[in-house]
Design a protein around this motif. Structure first.
Motif, PDB file in Angstrom:
ATOM      1  N   UNK A   1      -0.394   9.007   4.727  1.00 44.34           N
ATOM      2  CA  UNK A   1      -0.563   8.018   3.451  1.00 44.34           C
ATOM      3  C   UNK A   1       0.762   8.050   3.205  1.00 44.34           C
ATOM      4  N   UNK A   2       2.240   7.891   3.478  1.00 40.89           N
ATOM      5  CA  UNK A   2       2.917   7.033   3.316  1.00 40.89           C
ATOM      6  C   UNK A   2       3.081   6.025   4.018  1.00 40.89           C
ATOM      7  N   UNK A   3       2.603   5.876   5.160  1.00 41.76           N
ATOM      8  CA  UNK A   3       2.454   4.865   6.447  1.00 41.76           C
ATOM      9  C   UNK A   3       1.436   3.692   5.218  1.00 41.76           C
ATOM     10  N   UNK A   4       0.230   4.067   5.086  1.00 39.52           N
ATOM     11  CA  UNK A   4      -0.654   3.492   4.256  1.00 39.52           C
ATOM     12  C   UNK A   4       0.003   2.543   3.062  1.00 39.52           C
ATOM     13  N   UNK A   5       0.599   3.760   2.158  1.00 35.35           N
ATOM     14  CA  UNK A   5       0.900   2.741   0.796  1.00 35.35           C
ATOM     15  C   UNK A   5       2.095   1.825   1.523  1.00 35.35           C
ATOM     16  N   UNK A   6       3.120   1.960   2.445  1.00 36.29           N
ATOM     17  CA  UNK A   6       3.920   1.097   2.969  1.00 36.29           C
ATOM     18  C   UNK A   6       3.421  -0.128   2.989  1.00 36.29           C
ATOM     19  N   UNK A   7       2.298  -0.204   3.257  1.00 40.44           N
ATOM     20  CA  UNK A   7       1.382  -0.890   4.399  1.00 40.44           C
ATOM     21  C   UNK A   7       0.902  -1.942   3.112  1.00 40.44           C
ATOM     22  N   UNK A   8       0.039  -1.394   2.414  1.00 39.24           N
ATOM     23  CA  UNK A   8      -0.207  -2.045   0.689  1.00 39.24           C
ATOM     24  C   UNK A   8       0.800  -2.475   0.854  1.00 39.24           C
ATOM     25  N   UNK A   9       1.980  -2.235   0.209  1.00 37.46           N
ATOM     26  CA  UNK A   9       2.892  -2.804  -0.254  1.00 37.46           C
ATOM     27  C   UNK A   9       3.788  -3.911   0.507  1.00 37.46           C
ATOM     28  N   UNK A  10       3.873  -4.051   1.889  1.00 34.17           N
ATOM     29  CA  UNK A  10       4.316  -4.675   2.288  1.00 34.17           C
ATOM     30  C   UNK A  10       3.054  -6.368   2.134  1.00 34.17           C
ATOM     31  N   UNK A  11       2.125  -5.953   2.255  1.00 33.87           N
ATOM     32  CA  UNK A  11       0.907  -7.160   1.961  1.00 33.87           C
ATOM     33  C   UNK A  11       1.277  -8.242   0.363  1.00 33.87           C
ATOM     34  N   UNK A  12       0.675  -6.750  -0.293  1.00 34.02           N
ATOM     35  CA  UNK A  12       1.529  -7.586  -1.609  1.00 34.02           C
ATOM     36  C   UNK A  12       2.607  -7.929  -1.418  1.00 34.02           C
ATOM     37  N   UNK A  13       3.882  -7.772  -0.782  1.00 28.38           N
ATOM     38  CA  UNK A  13       5.192  -8.525  -0.698  1.00 28.38           C
ATOM     39  C   UNK A  13       4.968  -9.820  -0.410  1.00 28.38           C
ATOM     40  N   UNK A  14       3.795  -9.688   0.785  1.00 27.81           N
ATOM     41  CA  UNK A  14       3.548 -10.941   1.374  1.00 27.81           C
ATOM     42  C   UNK A  14       3.150 -12.056   0.998  1.00 27.81           C
ATOM     43  N   UNK A  15       2.089 -11.693   0.105  1.00 29.46           N
ATOM     44  CA  UNK A  15       1.283 -12.626  -1.322  1.00 29.46           C
ATOM     45  C   UNK A  15       2.844 -13.260  -2.169  1.00 29.46           C
ATOM     46  N   UNK A  16       3.552 -12.103  -3.091  1.00 27.91           N
ATOM     47  CA  UNK A  16       4.066 -12.623  -3.845  1.00 27.91           C
ATOM     48  C   UNK A  16       5.216 -13.704  -2.748  1.00 27.91           C
TER      49      UNK A  16
END
Length: 868
Positions: free
Chosen positions: A120-135
């Motif tokens: 659960x933690x790794x999935x959340x952090x992956x979504x976060x890093x992808x969103x950061x790249x988009x930003x």
């Protein structure tokens, strides 16, 4: 290993269960570290000390008798690693470029409850890093709202302004993300770091899994360890779903090449996933599209999994000195004609300094608190953080903010007061360059030392893999890195080792296998592996050097046998041997001929068999050792196309011959017998290599070019040798006649057919005309024509025309070739035969040049051609 030690310990102890055996043989974890083997004490500090549930189950499955087998299993494991050629370049190892992959016998076991939290933690952090790249490459709200300092992003050397405004396929920037996790004394899993550019480990962890599950099959099955293959398949399906061509997308894996420390993994993954392994100069950009250079021309590439850092990808827009990337690659990406996994520009996400800002960013972008905590981290570019952390350096880890800066990581506990003051001064002068992270004692997992279970500190690398647009799954396992005993840092580059990771599941075990899938006929046709121009060229030279090594060994054996014989050899034979040895670079040009001084000639030949690189001889003679090294170098460029047994044979042949020659060089008493023994061993191993090339390789165009290379070399060598035999009149000498037949490897066949005849008609019939003799010139030319004809059907039609330039055996007439005239010196000469031999040699050389021009020369100057 001490095989008696466990037995003696067993004799001294009499535990009642396998778990008791394990406890009696185990050393407790160091103070302050979580012990993965044992149950933790209760909140009140009471209890604990017994085996944890996963390890109790593990030892129950191997049984009490299994302890006596641990050393044997450990030896089997190391043998398997060596046989499979699993290697890793360890920078701290001065003994050589490669060493066998270090893998411990015991896995690290993660129970289902722990894994659920990690997943659960790794999935959340992956979504976060992808969103950061988009930003970061879009609206840059994180910078505008000061949630991230600009210095950590736009000041980072890995921030790519050329990617601003790019939207990758499926809005997915990150397809493979790795997180390094530590299990703390409190039982929680903590994030220590993350890798987003080209995370390594996916191939090694797969090899670890295969190797360890074979050692403990009952425990692996009984403990419901989740399998890995479904995650790899999901990654490939996800890439195809997002690639421009969809299901029909051609996917390649981009590697820096065989000298990279993790090249084994690149080749292993390409083979496992069914991908084409390519280097930068295998690819070219035309009209904003990426193409693969193949024998059949340019073929489109729609998705690329990269295994090199971003800065090397495109010498036009990034590092201009890069010879690893593809000029124009970023333009293809911006045009939307390529899926690149991972998208370039993620280097700032790998900075340790970022970890301290992620909690606030998660709340802003996801509206969620981070499920997996990070170790406390301070970026010293903030003056308040610098003031806060300087007094804490003794209990912290000092890291470079920008990993490419070349600064070292320092463990505060290992620094004395003077060194701590020096570090404080550096940080005060250049605060932006440093990040400080609190130190946490890593959990320690049991390893097998040969006598006892020894605890070693461990870091677990876990991977999130994209299985669709903005969708990921976590690979149920990981790469465990073990610190050397007594050290604080777990790093493979610093001499650490690895372990498998067994993730237990409470549900069903997934039995998906990429090795047993049966694709449709259409998919099979699509998966037919193209032959890149680079691979074709190196296969061509692999064939030439294999043949050249065989011929030079055979000639050296013939020469030394005659020079060491009790009967003095005839002058024509000695003259022919001298000329042939010079032609094949077995001796230097100024060495007196065998007919002048047999002893000097023999010593010179033996001294030049395998001169050490860097010695004066090494730059002047291209003898057996040189040919074996060149063979190995060519094979290394196409290692993914060779079976492991084939590669092992090549390595063994080169290493054993070099070792034998080195021993001779240090032994003042060595003689012909030792040299002949070394040559015989190499000859036998080369015969096995030839067998692997003949019977263990797919008959594609790459193999055809390997075969063409071999037969070009054979035609040149044998035509020239026979011409020299005529020139030096050794064909009239019984010993010379036999030596020529031996060089053509036709002694047994000749005497079976012609008994004791030694006339030229019989010689020409077998060595020139006989199309059933694979060493005859007619057979070689006939085979070359056949290989070129098949190449013309599937690669270049021009190959058929090249075949027509070779001499035509159908026009050869034995009576004409056997016709001789009396020369002015009274000797007989065969003018028509000599003309044919010259024609064979010249046409073979011309064919080599034409093949290079037709199939290889369109590759750019970065192409690693190994021909000489």
């Amino acid at each position: 290993m001490n095989h008696d030690a466990p037995d003696s310990l067993f004799d001294e102890l009499s535990p009642e269960s396998p778990g008791d055996w394990a406890l009696s043989l185990s050393v407790p974890a160091d103070e302050g570290h979580r012990d993965e083997l044992r149950q933790p004490p209760s909140a009140g500090g009471e209890g604990g000390g017994g085996l944890s549930a996963p390890w109790a189950s593990f030892f129950e499955h191997i049984g009490a008798d299994g302890f006596a087998e641990l050393n044997r299993r450990s030896e089997n494991l190391q043998r398997q690693i060596r046989d499979n050629g699993v290697t890793y370049n360890v920078y701290a190892d001065a003994s050589g470029q490669e060493r066998p992959w270090a893998l411990d016998l015991f896995p690290m076991i993660v129970p289902p409850q722990d894994w659920a939290r990690i997943e659960a933690g790794v999935m959340q952090r992956t979504r976060l890093l992808n969103a950061m790249m988009a930003d970061l490459y879009g609206e840059r709200e994180l910078l505008k709202q000061a949630l991230l300092p600009a210095a950590l992003v736009q000041g980072h050397p890995g921030y790519l302004r050329s990617m601003q405004g790019v939207r990758p396929p499926g809005d997915t920037w990150l397809h493979i993300v790795a997180f390094d996790l530590a299990h703390g004394p409190d039982g929680r899993w903590w994030v220590v770091g993350q890798r987003t550019q080209a995370p390594s480990g996916l191939g090694y962890l797969l090899e670890n899994r295969i190797a360890i599950s074979r050692q403990f099959p009952k425990a692996f099955a009984g403990m419901k360890v989740q399998r890995l293959a479904a995650s790899y398949r999901a990654l490939m399906d996800g890439i195809k779903a997002m690639a421009p061509e969809g299901e029909n997308a051609r996917i390649a894996l981009l590697t820096p090449g065989p000298y990279n420390e993790t090249y084994f993994e690149h080749a292993y993954l390409a083979r496992y996933l069914g991908l084409t392994l390519v280097e930068g100069h295998d690819l070219t950009v035309r009209d904003q599209r990426l193409y693969l250079k193949t024998l059949s021309g340019l073929e489109p590439v729609h998705a690329l999994i990269k295994r090199l850092d971003d800065e090397w990808l495109d010498p036009l827009e990034l590092r201009s000195d890069s010879r690893l990337g593809v000029p124009g690659l970023l333009q293809v990406l911006r045009a939307g004609n390529l899926l690149l996994a991972n998208a370039p520009g993620s280097a700032p996400l790998e900075s340790s300094a970022l970890l301290g800002f992620l909690p606030a960013i998660s709340r802003h972008l996801l509206g969620e608190e981070l499920a997996l905590p990070s170790l406390a981290t301070w970026w010293c570019g903030e003056s308040a953080a610098l003031r806060e952390v300087l007094p804490l350096l003794k209990d912290s880890v000092i890291k470079p903010t920008y990993p490419s800066s070349g600064l070292e990581t320092a463990m505060g506990q290992c620094l004395n007061p003077r060194e701590l003051n020096e570090w404080s001064g550096r940080m005060a002068r250049h605060p932006d360059d440093y990040t400080v992270q609190s130190w946490m004692p890593l959990s320690q997992t049991p390893t097998w030392s040969g006598e006892r279970l020894m605890p070693r500190s461990a870091i677990l690398r876990v991977f999130a893999l994209a299985d669709g647009p903005q969708s990921w799954r976590v690979l149920p396992g990981g790469l465990v890195r073990l610190a050397p005993r007594g050290q604080l840092m777990a790093s493979m580059q610093r001499g650490g080792s690895s372990a498998d990771c067994w993730v237990q599941t409470e549900g069903l075990v997934d039995h998906t296998s990429l090795l047993q899938s049966a694709p449709s006929t259409l998919a099979l046709a699509h998966q037919k592996r193209p032959v890149t121009s680079r691979a074709a060229e190196n296969l061509f030279w692999l064939g030439r050097y294999t043949e050249r090594a065989e011929n030079s060994i055979r000639l050296a054996q013939i020469a030394l046998n005659h020079l060491a014989g009790e009967e003095p050899s005839s002058r024509p034979l000695m003259a022919w041997l001298s000329a042939a040895a010079r032609e094949n670079s077995l001796v230097l040009p100024d060495v007196p001929g065998a007919e002048q001084s047999a002893r000097v000639f023999a010593r010179s030949l033996m001294a030049g068999l395998s001169p050490e690189p860097g010695t004066p001889l090494a730059g002047q003679t291209y003898s057996v050792g040189f040919n074996l090294r060149a063979l190995k170098a060519a094979a290394a460029q196409v290692r993914e196309r060779l079976s492991q047994e084939h590669w092992n044979l090549i390595e063994r042949t080169e290493a054993e011959f070099a070792h034998d020659c080195a021993d001779m060089a240090t032994d003042a008493e060595y003689g012909t017998a030792e040299a002949l023994a070394a040559l015989q061993n190499a000859s036998e191993l080369l015969a096995a290599i030839t067998g692997a090339q003949t019977d263990r390789m797919v008959r594609d165009n790459g193999w055809r070019l390997l075969s063409v290379g071999r037969h070009i070399e054979r035609l040149i060598t044998l035509s020239r040798a026979l011409a020299l035999g005529l020139e030096h009149h050794c064909v009239h000498d019984p010993a010379g006649f036999e030596a020529l037949v031996a060089l053509f490897d036709s002694t047994i066949t000749f005497h079976a057919l012609y008994q004791q005849r030694r006339d030229m008609v019989a010689l020409i019939d077998l060595l020139v005309m006989d199309r059933d003799n694979p060493r005859s010139l007619a057979w070689v030319v006939q085979t070359l024509r056949s290989r070129l004809a098949k190449l013309s059907l599937s690669a270049m039609p021009q190959d058929a025309a090249l075949a027509m330039d070779l001499p035509d055996p159908d026009t050869w007439v034995l009576a004409d070739l056997s016709n001789w005239q009396r020369a002015p010196d009274g000797q007989r000469s065969w003018a028509e035969l000599a003309e044919l031999l010259d024609d064979c040699e010249a046409s073979a050389g011309a064919l080599s040049e034409d093949i290079t021009r037709l199939h290889f020369s369109h590759a750019d100057r970065g192409n690693q051609s190994l021909g000489a």
